[in-house]
Design an enzyme around this catalytic site. Structure first.
Site, short mmCIF file in Angstrom:
data_model
loop_
_atom_site.label_atom_id
_atom_site.label_comp_id
_atom_site.label_asym_id
_atom_site.label_seq_id
_atom_site.Cartn_x
_atom_site.Cartn_y
_atom_site.Cartn_z
N CYS B 119 -1.66 -49.71 25.32
CA CYS B 119 -2.30 -50.54 24.81
C CYS B 119 -3.52 -50.09 24.09
O CYS B 119 -4.50 -49.50 25.05
CB CYS B 119 -2.77 -51.43 26.12
N CYS B 122 -7.06 -52.25 24.69
CA CYS B 122 -7.53 -52.47 25.88
C CYS B 122 -6.54 -51.64 27.13
O CYS B 122 -6.37 -50.54 27.13
CB CYS B 122 -7.97 -53.77 26.43
N SER B 123 -6.05 -52.48 27.93
CA SER B 123 -5.07 -51.93 29.16
C SER B 123 -4.22 -52.62 29.56
O SER B 123 -3.85 -52.68 30.73
CB SER B 123 -5.88 -51.46 30.16
N CYS B 124 -3.76 -53.53 28.45
CA CYS B 124 -2.73 -54.80 28.97
C CYS B 124 -1.25 -53.88 29.63
O CYS B 124 -1.01 -52.83 28.94
CB CYS B 124 -2.08 -55.59 27.62
#
Lengths: 108, 216
Positions: B119, B122-124
């Site tokens: 991702c 972000c950090s999906c």
């Protein structure tokens, strides 16, 4: 314009999977839990893209913040924006909490 | 908005890559804000202390076993595998997983293609299946380089993909999460679904590792 979050393709350092594992601390889990509860169908007080908008608003500070502190800042700004609590209420509460935590830490 | 200059650049956290004690306390400014926000939310009746406690408990219980069970089922049940690949959300619902409000896209590794998930923004991550993402997944280094030099990243994970095999990188977003369906290793033809699930690692479902079979 490239925002601070838009990292794809930029030069960066190596990934060391052995070192870069990290079990979240209890404090980090509390932030994680708050965010998940605010996202959930019961509340729907925040959405992922809203949280991201707030984190990206940090600008260059985005990279200075540890991961969960970015989340915390996003939660706090979102709740202010949505009128869940006011800046005055937050300031007042922070003063009270800070005094309590300082006393607690001195006693540690 | 209040001022947002962090007053703590010391090494307590993940972004400098140093492991920390799990009971480490954060800088007082950050702990103050977290405690204040949490207490206000509780006082306003938005969330309860018990809900936070239960959410943390669930976090602690959720590992990657669920993902491993889903992969093992796909290996032994071709109908399930087809459902998983065509309509991931509906297929994982059979395991009690609710992906909403996001969608799940499952991508299959084959002899010709290796898939890897990132991702960049972000950090999906498919948290409903794999729990909290590993720290390296959230780091700048992984996010920045995965889309430009995935093979170098794979090497850092000790994973080598033959030159003639294509590497496809999938960039997650707020509404869409990816899960890699790794290849079933050779030599496991007579293994049970439970035995197979034991083989499936978290990293193989993110696509930074392969799964080694017996004797490999």
């Amino acid at each position: 314009m490239r925002g601070p979050q838009d990292l794809g393709g930029l030069p960066a350092g190596p990934v060391d999977p052995a070192v870069h594992e990290h079990v979240p601390t209890h404090w980090e889990k509390r932030i994680d839990a708050m965010m998940m509860l605010l996202f959930d169908p019961k509340r729907r007080l925040a959405r992922v893209d809203e949280s991201r908008r707030m984190q990206e608003a940090l600008g260059e500070d985005y990279h200075k913040y540890p991961y969960y502190e970015r989340w915390l800042q996003a939660i706090s700004w979102l709740m202010l924006e949505k009128g869940v609590f006011s800046q005055e209420e937050l300031d007042e509460k922070q003063r009270e909490v800070r005094a309590r935590l300082e006393a607690e830490r001195r006693g540690m | 908005m209040s001022d947002h200059h962090p007053d703590h650049m010391h090494a307590t956290h993940t972004h400098d890559g140093k492991p920390i004690q799990n009971d480490d306390r954060p800088p007082i400014k950050a702990e103050t804000l977290e405690t204040a926000v949490r207490e206000l939310l509780i006082e306003k009746g938005v969330i309860s202390a018990e809900e936070i406690h239960r959410a943390i408990e669930m976090m602690d219980e959720k590992g990657t076993e669920l993902g491993a069970r889903i992969v093992a089922r796909a290996w032994v049940d071709d109908d399930f595998k087809q459902r998983l690949l065509s309509e991931g959300d509906a297929a994982v619902r059979e395991f009690g997983v609710d992906m909403r409000p996001t969608e799940l896209c499952v991508i299959e590794n084959t002899d010709d293609v290796h898939n890897m998930v990132v991702c960049t923004l972000c950090s999906c991550y498919p948290r409903a299946i794999l729990g909290i993402p590993p720290a390296w997944y959230k780091r700048r280094d992984y996010r920045a380089r995965a889309v430009r030099e995935p093979r170098s990243i794979l090497t850092e994970f000790g994973t080598s993909i033959p030159e003639d095999k294509q590497v496809r990188v999938h960039d997650s977003n707020a509404d869409l999460r990816y899960l890699v369906l790794p290849q079933r290793p050779a030599g496991t033809e007579d293994w049970s679904e439970e035995q197979l699930a034991e083989l499936v690692s978290r990293d193989s479902m993110i696509g930074v590792a392969d799964i080694r079979g017996p004797g490999e």
